[in-house]
Design a protein around this motif. Structure first.
Motif, short mmCIF file in Angstrom:
data_model
loop_
_atom_site.label_atom_id
_atom_site.label_comp_id
_atom_site.label_asym_id
_atom_site.label_seq_id
_atom_site.Cartn_x
_atom_site.Cartn_y
_atom_site.Cartn_z
N GLU A 395 0.83 -1.20 0.00
CA GLU A 395 0.00 0.00 0.00
C GLU A 395 0.86 1.26 0.00
O GLU A 395 0.55 2.25 -0.66
CB GLU A 395 -0.94 0.00 1.21
CG GLU A 395 -2.02 -1.06 1.16
CD GLU A 395 -3.07 -0.76 0.10
OE1 GLU A 395 -3.11 0.37 -0.41
OE2 GLU A 395 -3.85 -1.68 -0.22
N LEU A 396 1.95 1.22 0.75
CA LEU A 396 2.84 2.39 0.79
C LEU A 396 3.48 2.62 -0.57
O LEU A 396 3.69 3.76 -0.99
CB LEU A 396 3.91 2.20 1.85
CG LEU A 396 3.48 2.44 3.30
CD1 LEU A 396 4.57 2.03 4.27
CD2 LEU A 396 3.12 3.91 3.51
N LYS A 397 3.80 1.55 -1.27
CA LYS A 397 4.38 1.69 -2.60
C LYS A 397 3.36 2.28 -3.56
O LYS A 397 3.67 3.10 -4.42
CB LYS A 397 4.86 0.34 -3.11
CG LYS A 397 5.58 0.41 -4.45
CD LYS A 397 6.13 -0.95 -4.86
CE LYS A 397 6.87 -0.87 -6.19
NZ LYS A 397 7.39 -2.19 -6.60
N ALA A 398 2.11 1.86 -3.41
CA ALA A 398 1.04 2.36 -4.28
C ALA A 398 0.67 3.81 -3.94
O ALA A 398 0.22 4.55 -4.80
CB ALA A 398 -0.20 1.47 -4.16
N HIS A 399 0.86 4.19 -2.68
CA HIS A 399 0.51 5.55 -2.22
C HIS A 399 1.70 6.15 -1.49
O HIS A 399 1.72 6.23 -0.26
CB HIS A 399 -0.71 5.51 -1.31
CG HIS A 399 -1.92 4.90 -1.93
ND1 HIS A 399 -2.73 5.58 -2.81
CD2 HIS A 399 -2.45 3.66 -1.83
CE1 HIS A 399 -3.71 4.79 -3.21
NE2 HIS A 399 -3.56 3.63 -2.63
N PRO A 400 2.73 6.59 -2.22
CA PRO A 400 3.94 7.11 -1.56
C PRO A 400 3.70 8.36 -0.73
O PRO A 400 4.51 8.70 0.12
CB PRO A 400 4.88 7.40 -2.74
CG PRO A 400 3.96 7.56 -3.93
CD PRO A 400 2.84 6.61 -3.68
N GLU A 401 2.59 9.05 -0.98
CA GLU A 401 2.29 10.27 -0.21
C GLU A 401 1.67 9.93 1.14
O GLU A 401 1.44 10.81 1.97
CB GLU A 401 1.35 11.18 -0.99
CG GLU A 401 -0.13 10.80 -0.95
CD GLU A 401 -0.50 9.63 -1.85
OE1 GLU A 401 -1.69 9.34 -1.98
OE2 GLU A 401 0.41 9.00 -2.42
N ALA A 402 1.39 8.67 1.38
CA ALA A 402 0.66 8.26 2.58
C ALA A 402 1.59 7.93 3.74
O ALA A 402 2.80 7.76 3.58
CB ALA A 402 -0.22 7.06 2.26
#
Length: 620
Positions: A395-402
């Motif tokens: 998920e972090l890779k998919a949403h680096p802004e998160a």
């Protein structure tokens, strides 16, 4: 004049390879004082048709028809008056151009470019030292890096039809502070603390070159005159070298210092139209502080400003509540919601009285509350997704802004869908949402304007508050605990958002109470709460005091049967008879005694009924 015809040949010429050559090669370089590097020596080929001498100097030239371009000059320092025409083999040629690098890296007491010259190429006086330069009044084209890197103390150019001026023409030139060529401003590097755009020599400027204004850290004052074009160009471009327009503290317009003098004041129109660059400036912040003083005083509140830290948490809960309510109603009544057209920070909304959206509402509310001595934060919602140790990395890779939520169970994206406030009153945090309050205030349900004043996390969880935070709104994900909004740590953001406690970011605010939620419905004050408060006020003082010591949903103890029976209260108001039960069939209280004190003044009396009535009515 001595003339020598050489025919076409190559001149191997020593030239300076610097940023100028990079520009000529098509490379666009960022502007900063640190960009210039020591030059190195190389050879550049320059073709010429012949040479002649004039006043002790040797000029080389190229001929095209009846016109002549001078490509180089040599012969020492002193005054140089470039000839306007040259005779070669009995034919007279008009000097109409100066070629690239013509007088570069040379020293002259003065230079006069004759009115026959219409164009000057790249780096014509690059790295040259000239005390006084007079440019042709007929010039219409000047190349890149014309006088870069050298020192030209004075430039006079009265040309009226300059159609093209190259880039960085006086970059790193340490001479004149201000240079105007025709109607072009090409350099302005204030030596003092004032960027003065009101002087007469700038009155006719209607074109400016990129990066022509070079500030220093000591420039803190801007003066704007009648030339609004120039002011607008400087304010909107953002191409100020070294310094930052955000460091401006004082602004004068047509000789008058811009100051806020009333609660309804706004900045002059010239600043409103170009406020984007001033939005996070020290000027805008100081103007807002002055306006905050007038606004708070107009609401009957005291302004503490930068000294607010001395009183935060020390005011009475009743006073903090009064401040919170007055400012809430001020924002709801006085600012119009228009999200598509609301651009900028709360300073633009406040200083210019523009339209607003949730982010600016929450920031302005926090700013004003803290100015009045009440602790306030802004809170943003975010899109959240449950994660496990196995899915977290994906998920972090998919949403680096998160970021991962504080308990490790959720992934939070900071694409905030909504912004509101957490404020501290009587030692407890409550939520306040002036944006949603305005939607009620301006809509059909005007009497619901206080539904979003001092509510809790529970109200969000049960979907009672209209934030788009619950799953029903779809775009919010599974559930929307809000998180404190994130702000940068540069000096401007720290000053602008001084109200934001950065140590609490990523944490869910501890907002567990709802003001006036007497019947514990976890929503907001409603008529049922008002009825219970009215019924309580009709009880005997002795019974009231006994009940105030009790807990909700616990068996009632220490009262007589008659007193227990009196907890079913019947009264008539406005011609309508009401029966209110303060206890249930288990003999437990149906209300929370601690919530009866709606005014937070430590007492329960008619003042609480008045406050409750206000919370259930519209905003005047």
């Amino acid at each position: 004049m001595k003339n020598k015809k050489l025919g076409k040949r190559n001149l191997k010429r020593i030239a300076t390879l610097s940023l100028s050559m990079m520009m000529l090669a098509g490379m666009v370089m960022p502007m900063s004082d640190g960009i210039y590097k020591k030059s190195i020596v190389t050879e550049a080929e320059v073709k010429y048709d012949g040479e002649f001498t004039n006043s002790g100097r040797t000029y080389r030239y190229k001929i095209s028809g009846s016109e002549m371009t001078l490509v180089s000059v040599s012969g020492g320092s002193g005054n140089m008056s470039i000839p306007s025409s040259v005779s070669v083999n009995g034919k007279t040629y008009t000097v109409t151009a100066l070629g690239d690098w013509f007088g570069s890296s040379q020293t002259f007491s003065s230079v006069n470019v004759p009115n026959t010259v219409k164009s000057m190429g790249n780096s014509v006086f690059n790295s040259a030292n000239i005390s006084d330069l007079t440019v042709s009044s007929k010039i219409n084209s000047i190349g890149d890096w014309f006088g870069a890197h050298g020192k030209i103390d004075k430039v006079k150019c009265d040309a009226k039809n300059i159609s093209k001026i190259g880039e960085y023409i006086f970059y790193h030139n340490t001479g004149a502070e201000k240079i105007v060529m025709g109607n072009w401003l090409v350099k302005y590097k204030p030596s003092g603390n004032v960027l003065d755009l009101s002087t007469s020599d700038l009155s006719t400027v209607n074109k400016i070159k990129n990066y022509c204004v070079i500030l220093s850290s000591k420039v803190d004052t801007l003066k704007i005159g009648k030339n609004e074009f120039l002011a607008e160009e400087i304010l909107k471009r953002g191409e100020l070298v070294n310094g930052d327009i955000r460091d401006i503290i004082n602004i004068y317009v047509n000789g008058k210092k811009v100051e806020c003098k009333s609660a309804n004041d706004t900045v002059p129109d010239i600043l409103k139209k170009n406020f984007d660059r001033l939005d996070m400036s020290m000027f805008a912040l100081n103007y807002a502080k002055s306006k905050a003083k007038y606004v708070l005083e107009s609401l009957g509140l005291k302004y503490y400003g930068d000294e607010a830290y001395k009183v935060k948490g020390k005011l009475s809960a009743n006073e903090e509540l009064r401040i919170a309510l007055e400012v809430y109603e001020y924002i709801v009544k006085n600012y119009t919601y228009d999200a598509p057209n609301a651009k900028g920070t709360y300073l633009k909304v406040f200083d210019c009285h523009t339209v607003t959206k949730c982010q600016e509402d929450s920031q302005l509310y926090a700013f004003l509350l803290e100015s009045a001595g009440v602790e306030a934060e802004t809170v943003f919602s975010g899109i959240i997704t449950p994660v496990t140790p196995q899915t977290q990395a994906k998920e972090l890779k998919a949403h680096p802004e998160a970021k991962v939520w504080i308990d490790g169970k959720y992934l939070i994206s900071y694409a905030g869908a909504h912004a509101w406030n957490a404020i501290k009153v009587g030692g407890k945090f409550y939520y306040v949402d002036s944006t949603e309050g305005r939607q009620y205030h301006t809509g059909k349900n005007k009497n619901d304007a206080h539904k979003t004043f001092m509510f809790s996390n529970k109200a969000i969880e049960v979907g009672a508050a209209r934030f788009g935070l619950d799953a029903a709104h779809g775009y919010m994900g599974t559930h929307g605990y809000p998180n404190y909004s994130l702000y940068g740590d540069d000096k401007y953001e720290k000053a602008l958002y001084a109200f934001q406690n950065r140590s609490t970011m990523l944490k869910t605010p501890d907002c567990n109470d709802i003001l006036g939620d007497i019947d514990m419905s976890n929503y907001y004050p409603d008529e049922a709460d008002k009825d219970k408060l009215m019924a309580f006020n009709l009880l005997s003082t002795d019974l009231q005091n006994k009940l105030l010591k009790m807990k909700p949903n616990k068996p009632i103890e220490g009262i007589t049967l008659k007193e227990l029976q009196s907890l079913t209260v019947t009264y008539t108001i406005g011609g309508v008879q009401k029966t209110v039960k303060l206890s249930d069939n288990r003999n437990c209280l149906t209300f929370d005694p601690a919530k009866l004190d709606v005014t937070l003044d430590g007492k329960v009396n008619v003042a609480d009924l008045v406050m409750m009535s206000n919370l259930l009515s519209g905003i005047d």
